[in-house]
Design an enzyme around this catalytic site. Sequence first.
Site, short mmCIF file in Angstrom:
data_model
loop_
_atom_site.label_atom_id
_atom_site.label_comp_id
_atom_site.label_asym_id
_atom_site.label_seq_id
_atom_site.Cartn_x
_atom_site.Cartn_y
_atom_site.Cartn_z
N SER A 115 0.83 -1.19 0.00
CA SER A 115 0.00 0.00 0.00
C SER A 115 0.87 1.26 0.00
O SER A 115 1.71 1.43 -0.90
CB SER A 115 -0.95 -0.05 1.21
OG SER A 115 -1.95 0.92 1.12
N HIS A 156 -7.84 -5.48 -0.02
CA HIS A 156 -6.60 -4.70 0.11
C HIS A 156 -5.58 -5.36 1.03
O HIS A 156 -4.38 -5.25 0.79
CB HIS A 156 -6.94 -3.30 0.63
CG HIS A 156 -5.77 -2.36 0.65
ND1 HIS A 156 -5.06 -2.03 -0.48
CD2 HIS A 156 -5.18 -1.69 1.69
CE1 HIS A 156 -4.09 -1.19 -0.16
NE2 HIS A 156 -4.14 -0.97 1.13
N ASP A 179 -9.48 -5.04 -4.91
CA ASP A 179 -8.91 -4.06 -3.99
C ASP A 179 -9.59 -2.72 -4.25
O ASP A 179 -9.38 -2.09 -5.29
CB ASP A 179 -7.40 -3.94 -4.23
CG ASP A 179 -6.70 -3.07 -3.19
OD1 ASP A 179 -7.36 -2.20 -2.59
OD2 ASP A 179 -5.49 -3.25 -2.98
#
Length: 330
Positions: free
Chosen positions: A182, A308, A269
Amino acid sequence: MDLLGTFAWSGGGLCVIYVLLPFIVRLFPWIAHKIVFLHFVEHPKVVFKDLKKPESFGLKNTRNFYLDVDEESTIGVWHALPENSGDQIDSNDGFWEKKLQEGNPIILYLHGNSSSRAQPHRVELMKLLCKLNYHVVALDYRGFGDSTGFPSEDGVVADSYFLYRWIRKRSGEVPVVIWGHSLGTGIGTKLTKQLCENGEPPDGLILQAPFTNLKHVSKLHPFSTLFRFLPWFDWAILSAFDRIGLHFKSDENIASVTIPILLLHAEDDFTIPHELGERLHKEARRVCEVTSTDIHFVSFDKKHQYGHNGLYKSPELLQHVVNFVASLKR
């Protein structure tokens, strides 16, 4: 005021806040800074536990220690040993540092925004990597977890750079792979750019749920859904990032990465949309034609619902990582 009037007043107030919030962010750009890092937000399962005790989070053969990066930053670090290290563990620093020289690959793990190195999905990934007989070294950047200081783009990259050099000084010729997730992909790509330019590159770069740059992800992030269609969104919100020096331009930084790259992204995601991973991959492939860098992109079908943070649940993940690490050359 009657009930209808109360609702009308509340609705009007929300409309005013909706319209004015972008202007407030432009006027006070530090708000955007907090939204990007969310370093003050802790996971409920972590808040009452002690980061000095990684065993309380289910991590075996893991030590906690601290490194002074500069006058502003002392970072908290976990070093988890490979599963094949056995159970004869010594508490002195020399024992742990010597373990880094024994040949097992080392993963420098750079987490995303909010919480700390103890967030559950991060711990689960660390456990899996240890089962592959890798060392995992994970830090909390300045301002995160129990690390001191206040985060900035240059600051969190500096923390990661410091820890990388600490590892390299002790690991000798053992492969070192940087793994970013991320926001950590933006940090990891910029760090790797600097390392490659300075002649001290890692052996590989793994980017989990990557993005092209901060402005792109901000336009597509769920938090911006209500505001991205306002005509002054770019002027108010995105310009605030420039004013406080937040860019994370992975699509530019990746041009200087001259080592093998593995990108991992779940199709479902919704925090960092899969399309941003594809765009970064496309840009990296374009650069590869010049640098001859090996690059691989792995998509995980949306039917699995990894989202995610859930790639650690994938039975296929480990084989992709094993194949990538085994292909690296020293």
